[in-house]
Design a protein around this motif. Structure first.
Motif, mmCIF file in Angstrom:
data_model
loop_
_atom_site.group_PDB
_atom_site.id
_atom_site.type_symbol
_atom_site.label_atom_id
_atom_site.label_comp_id
_atom_site.label_asym_id
_atom_site.label_seq_id
_atom_site.Cartn_x
_atom_site.Cartn_y
_atom_site.Cartn_z
ATOM 1 N N TYR A 249 56.511 -17.857 -64.785
ATOM 2 C CA TYR A 249 55.900 -17.490 -63.494
ATOM 3 C C TYR A 249 54.829 -16.409 -63.693
ATOM 4 O O TYR A 249 53.731 -16.490 -63.149
ATOM 5 C CB TYR A 249 57.019 -17.004 -62.564
ATOM 6 N N ALA A 250 55.159 -15.414 -64.516
ATOM 7 C CA ALA A 250 54.213 -14.319 -64.795
ATOM 8 C C ALA A 250 52.932 -14.874 -65.417
ATOM 9 O O ALA A 250 51.816 -14.474 -65.050
ATOM 10 C CB ALA A 250 54.856 -13.297 -65.727
ATOM 11 N N ALA A 251 53.104 -15.813 -66.350
ATOM 12 C CA ALA A 251 51.936 -16.417 -66.996
ATOM 13 C C ALA A 251 51.097 -17.185 -65.972
ATOM 14 O O ALA A 251 49.856 -17.150 -66.005
ATOM 15 C CB ALA A 251 52.390 -17.338 -68.122
ATOM 16 N N MET A 252 51.757 -17.855 -65.025
ATOM 17 C CA MET A 252 51.033 -18.614 -63.988
ATOM 18 C C MET A 252 50.214 -17.679 -63.097
ATOM 19 O O MET A 252 49.059 -17.960 -62.759
ATOM 20 C CB MET A 252 52.022 -19.411 -63.120
ATOM 21 N N VAL A 253 50.832 -16.557 -62.732
ATOM 22 C CA VAL A 253 50.130 -15.581 -61.891
ATOM 23 C C VAL A 253 48.953 -14.980 -62.670
ATOM 24 O O VAL A 253 47.846 -14.807 -62.141
ATOM 25 C CB VAL A 253 51.110 -14.466 -61.427
ATOM 26 N N ASP A 254 49.189 -14.689 -63.940
ATOM 27 C CA ASP A 254 48.166 -14.096 -64.798
ATOM 28 C C ASP A 254 46.938 -15.018 -64.894
ATOM 29 O O ASP A 254 45.791 -14.570 -64.747
ATOM 30 C CB ASP A 254 48.795 -13.857 -66.181
ATOM 31 N N VAL A 255 47.182 -16.313 -65.104
ATOM 32 C CA VAL A 255 46.047 -17.254 -65.222
ATOM 33 C C VAL A 255 45.298 -17.351 -63.885
ATOM 34 O O VAL A 255 44.063 -17.405 -63.854
ATOM 35 C CB VAL A 255 46.528 -18.651 -65.690
ATOM 36 N N MET A 256 46.044 -17.336 -62.799
ATOM 37 C CA MET A 256 45.387 -17.362 -61.478
ATOM 38 C C MET A 256 44.516 -16.119 -61.306
ATOM 39 O O MET A 256 43.367 -16.203 -60.849
ATOM 40 C CB MET A 256 46.442 -17.422 -60.367
ATOM 41 N N ASP A 257 45.056 -14.966 -61.695
ATOM 42 C CA ASP A 257 44.298 -13.707 -61.579
ATOM 43 C C ASP A 257 43.006 -13.770 -62.401
ATOM 44 O O ASP A 257 41.944 -13.343 -61.940
ATOM 45 C CB ASP A 257 45.179 -12.541 -62.047
ATOM 46 N N ARG A 258 43.096 -14.319 -63.580
ATOM 47 C CA ARG A 258 41.881 -14.422 -64.417
ATOM 48 C C ARG A 258 40.869 -15.351 -63.763
ATOM 49 O O ARG A 258 39.658 -15.124 -63.825
ATOM 50 C CB ARG A 258 42.249 -14.922 -65.821
ATOM 51 N N GLY A 259 41.361 -16.436 -63.141
ATOM 52 C CA GLY A 259 40.468 -17.371 -62.439
ATOM 53 C C GLY A 259 39.756 -16.681 -61.286
ATOM 54 O O GLY A 259 38.555 -16.893 -61.054
#
Ligand code: CA
Length: 476
Positions: A249-259
């Motif tokens: 989940y953390a990785a998913m949020v992180d990728v969204m934040d980078r986007g």
């Protein structure tokens, strides 16, 4: 200096001055661009600006720091589609019977948001905005519901309520909505790599292509909604998180934040960041596992709130919520009164210059005077929710009445002293509880019953119908 040379220098200087004042006026008079970034099923405590320490969201934190954090920012429903219907219509979704998630069925023109409901992007189109939605739609999959027919010039994404993050399989039946192909406007489309990044890159392209004129862009992520999937290298970066679900989940949020960072960089590169009004919020609180539904959680945290997706305790509806508009908002602002996702549409039409008298049917509030300190009152007398047998009302002073099907009795909480809704004060404050209940009943008079079947029941019925309608001796 010869006269002719002198004249050319003066002429050049004049030209520069004229051009500068023209650009400054243009910036001053130019209507702002508007972007909404919406996360899906993200918990309150899962951004840096709301207190996360184990998940990194530097891009969101910078945006929040540049503008205003809404400390009491509420989604209009505790699960996906009604919350999004409220956001885009600017109306309580119960006014038009949109109280459940529609089943994904491109063949059914009744399974989605009613066509008489005007979505606010349509209003923006009417005053010259280019409008785009990228990602999750979830308001109906038939031609009638298609975003291009509902106020959006551009659509790239999927019409259902979510999607696999790595693959498409068009051989699957419609009820496997998460594997259906993507769509760009009216044509089938694909994606490469990880879906969240593909959506972010498409959003950056939209900005590039529309930078010359005011635009509205709804970046409607399905992240970090299940299925829990993220690129292996990003999961690896969170190996310090022991809980496996939360790690992904953390990785998913992180990728969204980078986007989101990619889109913001594109605005900056084109010198349009200053005059872009950006909202970020989650469509509802994070789903939490319970004894009854042990697999429901996605690893999110709604701390310090009680409950989560599917109920009207703060964990279900109190979401990370911020706005940035460097040309207008003071950086580092915090706003304390309750605001509602309905307010986003009403604010957008106001800043876009839509005639105020034409938007009286929208129920949100234009937040600009409140954020800039011109109006010091609370924007809402009260905020309301309903769904099945659950309902709730929150008054502007923080008194909240909750009726939840899993609780033996109605509850009253005073949020300023009890953010985690742990002390039911209904017996001590029965008069106030009755007042709030009366308010809710009055508000509810304008609602109509839900007009869609739940998606699980619908797909079951649909399958049975098609089985039954093939005569047994004609199976081929
Ligand atoms: Ca959701």
């Amino acid at each position: 200096m010869k006269n002719s040379k002198k004249f050319s220098v003066i002429y050049l200087l004049l030209l520069v001055v004229t051009f500068q004042s023209f650009s400054q006026n243009k910036l001053k008079n130019q209507k702002p661009n508007i972007i909404i970034f919406m996360a899906d099923d993200m918990g309150y405590a899962d951004t840096g600006f709301t207190g996360a320490t184990d998940i990194l969201t530097p891009n969101l934190d910078k945006l929040a720091e540049s503008g205003v954090v809404f400390e009491q920012g509420y989604a209009n429903h505790s699960f996906c589609a009604p919350s999004r219907a409220a956001l885009l219509s600017g109306k309580y979704p119960y006014r038009f019977g949109f109280e459940t998630n529609p089943a994904y069925d491109p063949a059914n023109p009744l399974m989605g948001i009613d066509s008489t409901v005007k979505l606010f992007p349509k209003r923006l189109q009417e005053v010259g905005y280019k409008t785009g939605v990228i990602g999750k739609w979830h308001l109906g999959a038939s031609e009638k519901h298609h975003p291009n027919n509902r106020g959006f010039d551009y659509f790239y994404g999927f019409l259902g309520g979510g999607h696999d993050y790595f693959k498409i399989d068009t051989t699957k039946p419609v009820w496997e909505a998460y594997l259906q192909g993507l769509i760009r406007n009216k044509k089938t489309a694909n994606f490469e790599g990880y879906l969240t990044t593909a959506l972010s890159n498409d959003a950056a392209n939209f900005v590039e292509e529309n930078k010359e004129n005011p635009f509205f862009l709804f970046v409607s992520y399905n992240a970090p909604h299940m299925p829990l999937q993220a690129p292996a290298e990003d999961i690896e970066r969170y190996s310090h998180i022991k809980n496996k679900k939360r790690r992904v989940y953390a990785a998913m949020v992180d990728v969204m934040d980078r986007g989101i960072g990619t889109v913001v960089s594109t605005l900056k590169k084109n010198n349009i960041y200053e005059n872009t009004l950006i909202f970020f919020l989650s469509d509802n609180g994070g789903p939490q596992s319970s004894k009854k539904s042990p697999t429901k959680g996605n690893g999110s945290s709604n701390k310090p709130f009680r409950g989560g997706k599917g109920n009207f305790y703060d964990g279900g509806v109190h979401v990370p919520f911020m706005a940035s508009w460097p040309a207008k908002f003071k950086s580092g602002s915090r706003y304390k009164f309750p605001v509602n996702s309905l307010d986003i549409g009403r604010t957008a039409v106001a800043v876009a210059g839509v005639e105020a008298n034409s938007v009286n049917d929208m129920e949100g509030v234009n937040l600009i005077p409140f954020v800039t300190g011109k109006d010091i009152k609370a924007p809402h007398d009260a905020i309301y929710w309903r769904g099945g047998s659950n309902w709730s009302v929150l008054a502007s002073d923080g008194m909240k009445h909750v009726k939840d099907k899993d609780s033996k009795k109605p509850e009253l909480f005073y949020l300023p002293n009890d953010v985690s809704e742990s002390e039911n004060i209904i017996d001590k404050k029965s008069k106030r509880a009755k007042e709030l209940q009366a308010k809710w009943i009055e508000w509810n008079k304008k609602n109509i019953n839900g007009n869609m079947m739940g998606y699980k029941a619908y797909h079951k019925l649909r399958e049975e119908f098609f089985k039954e309608s093939v005569p047994k001796n004609k199976k081929n």
